[in-house]
Design an enzyme around this catalytic site. Structure first.
Site, short mmCIF file in Angstrom:
data_model
loop_
_atom_site.label_atom_id
_atom_site.label_comp_id
_atom_site.label_asym_id
_atom_site.label_seq_id
_atom_site.Cartn_x
_atom_site.Cartn_y
_atom_site.Cartn_z
N TYR A 1 -51.49 -52.05 -27.48
CA TYR A 1 -51.34 -51.28 -26.24
C TYR A 1 -52.71 -50.97 -25.61
CZ TYR A 1 -49.33 -47.79 -23.05
OH TYR A 1 -48.95 -47.09 -21.94
N GLU B 1 -55.99 -55.07 -18.53
CA GLU B 1 -55.42 -54.85 -17.20
C GLU B 1 -56.40 -54.13 -16.29
OE1 GLU B 1 -51.75 -52.78 -17.83
OE2 GLU B 1 -51.12 -54.20 -19.38
#
Length: 244
Positions: free
Chosen positions: A166, A173
């Protein structure tokens, strides 16, 4: 934010197996099994493509181009998950699922696809690898849960790998969006300036900055939510192991 893929979404299919009275019917279950098998296979194709490209080139730079098409196809295919929630065959929030899925689709198409200059950035490979491993585990988890035959290893992986994947995905991102900012500002991509007949303006550059800022409150909430889920699902097993 790629929360769903990092394992932050409520395990819809797991919930359906635990609450059989509210679970999908036979036809819906068969469809969901097929859907999840196809998605698992699709992300496996992406994983194999990455490995083959790396072995052929001897470098991890530019590996995105080797899996660009399947990545777009299968990530966009996740939009069906919103429909699954909307029609009630998966007992998850339409809003939460929609937010999580759309955030990834947005990054895939509105950032990485639209700003070709960032496709060679290492940050793209960072989130692609994180997504790929996560999705293989996630769709496998859903498939076996629907079949009522969930191996403990897959359950453990589902609630453990996110601890690293994660943050890895989120970092990739954010770095990718950041890398896109200069090109978006220079070209005016997707921006709408005044004057126009609608008397409306939109600055995509500013919008991307706001998207990055939104990670600050959302990431900790989603991450620690999954940590609580991990303790709830695996905690009793780990405690039992310690006693043994």
């Amino acid at each position: 934010m790629s929360a769903p893929a990092m394992g932050t979404s409520k395990t819809a299919h797991s919930d359906s197996s635990n609450k059989k009275k509210k679970g999908p019917g036979t036809l819906a279950t068969a469809y969901l099994v097929i859907y999840n098998v196809v998605m698992t296979a699709g992300w496996l194709v992406i994983a194999v493509g990455l490995v083959r490209a790396y072995l052929a080139r001897g470098s991890y730079h530019g590996l995105y181009y080797s899996i660009e098409k399947p990545l777009k196809f299968f990530q966009t295919g996740a939009l069906l998950e919103i429909l699954h929630c909307a029609v009630g065959i998966v007992p998850s929030s339409v809003v939460l699922t929609g937010f999580q899925v759309m955030s990834r689709v947005f990054l895939t198409w509105a950032v990485t696809h639209s700003v070709r200059e960032v496709q060679s950035e290492d940050s793209v490979l960072l989130f692609v690898v994180a997504w790929t491993v996560t999705e293989i585990i996630r769709y496998s988890f859903y498939t076996f849960s629907l079949l009522n035959h969930l191996p403990y290893l897959i359950k453990w992986a589902r609630y453990t790998f996110f601890i690293v994947l994660y943050p890895m995905g989120v970092a990739g991102e954010l770095l990718t969006i950041y890398a896109a900012l200069p090109y978006v500002q220079k070209t005016g991509l997707y921006s709408i300036t005044l004057p126009n007949k609608y008397n409306f303006s939109f600055d995509y550059h500013t919008f991307l900055i706001l998207v990055m800022v939104s990670y600050i409150p959302l990431f900790p909430q989603l991450y620690f939510h999954m940590m609580r889920q991990r303790k709830k699902v695996l905690g009793h097993v780990e405690e039992y192991s310690k006693v043994e």
